[in-house]
Design an enzyme around this catalytic site. Structure first.
Site, PDB file in Angstrom:
ATOM      1  CG  HIS A   1       1.453   3.361   7.476  1.00  0.00           C
ATOM      2  ND1 HIS A   1       0.763   2.837   8.541  1.00  0.00           N
ATOM      3  CD2 HIS A   1       0.606   4.273   6.929  1.00  0.00           C
ATOM      4  CE1 HIS A   1      -0.431   3.372   8.631  1.00  0.00           C
ATOM      5  NE2 HIS A   1      -0.552   4.258   7.655  1.00  0.00           N
TER       6      HIS A   1
ATOM      7  CD  GLU B   1      -2.926   6.174  12.643  1.00  0.00           C
ATOM      8  OE1 GLU B   1      -2.393   6.332  13.757  1.00  0.00           O
ATOM      9  OE2 GLU B   1      -2.844   5.115  12.001  1.00  0.00           O
TER      10      GLU B   1
ATOM     11  CG  HIS C   1      -1.250   9.476   8.156  1.00  0.00           C
ATOM     12  ND1 HIS C   1       0.012   9.001   7.901  1.00  0.00           N
ATOM     13  CD2 HIS C   1      -2.079   8.404   8.050  1.00  0.00           C
ATOM     14  CE1 HIS C   1      -0.053   7.701   7.654  1.00  0.00           C
ATOM     15  NE2 HIS C   1      -1.315   7.319   7.726  1.00  0.00           N
TER      16      HIS C   1
HETATM   17  O1  2HA Z   1      -6.874   6.177   8.915  1.00  0.00           O
HETATM   18  O2  2HA Z   1      -4.212   5.908   7.215  1.00  0.00           O
HETATM   19  O3  2HA Z   1      -2.914   5.051   9.345  1.00  0.00           O
HETATM   20  C1  2HA Z   1      -6.313   5.327   8.002  1.00  0.00           C
HETATM   21  C2  2HA Z   1      -4.858   5.370   8.065  1.00  0.00           C
HETATM   22  C3  2HA Z   1      -4.241   4.751   9.248  1.00  0.00           C
HETATM   23 ZN    ZN Z   2      -2.132   5.491   7.215  1.00  0.00          ZN
END
Ligand code: 2HA
Ligand code: ZN
Length: 280
Positions: A218, A124, A147
């Site tokens: 996600h 990412e 993230h």
């Molecule tokens: O790197 O979370 O979105 C693993 C993730 C991809």
């Molecule tokens: Zn992810």
């Protein structure tokens, strides 16, 4: 010059502790989640020889990437590695983390430390670097992009409308401090292919207005001035989603009203998205 031990650097400790914490909370299964943290060059220079480049890493998402990070040229980041597990970062930082400097042409990065087994930054990376550029334009003090796949927020994605106003408003109703912690609300992207330039561009575009961006079905992106602020932001959104998931199937008989929210905004002197409220 004698360098201090990189494993004693506060920014390495913060990355190790934060990954361990997020793993323990169940938000980052397997290789889920990634963090990038903009470092102070002078501080890094106390630990590493900044003239010693281990190798160069071209910008990559899942595939080769075409984005341009010239605006970040010379900037140094510590970043979690692709395919690496948050579970393992604490015990083995040198394989699971890397310290990289963005090259002048904005197309690749120089590895200064880490990714010892030949690894590279998170898939990412485009979304992270583009988000840093977007947030630094809005807030020059922004340092962290994170993230994660927080469980209750992800669950909520399946049962709540993914409209920015409606989702933000529901979250604001779930805990008193929500409107103070994320007065700018929560941005939402539709389901998109992850690890691509396209999702990076779309995330960065949302980051112009929001410090939290939900990737539908996600996970979530958060941005902040430091690790605590960024983690605390996602933690608060996740807590609100948890309260929602614990109560949404029951009859609701009490709620925090929009008038209450305005009182909070007033008391804590924050500017909220008033267009996300339903004021009479
Ligand atoms: O790197 O979370 O979105 C693993 C993730 C991809
Ligand atoms: Zn992810």
């Amino acid at each position: 010059m004698a360098y201090k031990d990189i494993l004693s650097a506060p920014f390495v400790t913060e990355m190790r502790d934060t990954c361990a914490n997020m793993y323990r909370l169940g938000w980052d299964e397997r290789n889920g989640g990634n963090i990038s943290y903009l470092l102070d060059e002078k501080q890094v220079g106390e630990y590493l020889d900044l003239d010693r480049v281990v190798r160069e890493i071209p910008f990559m998402g899942v595939n080769a990437s075409a984005f341009d990070a010239k605006a970040l040229a010379g900037k140094i980041f510590i970043v979690t590695g692709t395919g690496k597990y948050f579970k393992n970062v604490h015990g083995d930082p040198e394989n699971n983390l890397g310290i990289v400097r963005i090259k002048k042409d904005g197309k690749a990065a120089e590895l200064l430390w880490g990714y010892k087994d030949g690894g590279r930054f998170t898939s990412e990376f485009p979304a992270h670097m583009m988000s840093h550029m977007a947030r630094l334009n809005v807030d020059p003090e922004n340092r962290v992009v994170m993230h994660s796949h927080p469980t209750h927020l992800l669950a909520m994605n399946y049962v709540h409308e993914l409209d920015e106003k409606k989702l933000t408003h529901t979250l604001w109703e779930m805990c008193t401090e929500c409107i103070v912690v994320f007065p700018d609300g929560v941005g939402v992207l539709p389901w998109m292919l992850c690890g691509t330039d396209d999702i990076g561009i779309a995330t960065a575009d949302k980051m112009k207005d929001f410090r939290v961006v939900v990737w539908a079905l996600h996970g979530v992106y958060g941005a902040g001035k430091n690790m605590d602020e960024c983690f605390g932001l996602i933690e608060t959104v996740e807590k609100a989603a948890q309260i929602y998931m614990l109560t949404s199937h029951m009859k609701r008989i009490n709620t925090i009203t929009d008038e209450d929210m305005l009182k909070l905004v007033d008391l804590f002197k924050v500017k909220c998205r008033t267009d996300f409220l339903n004021l009479k």
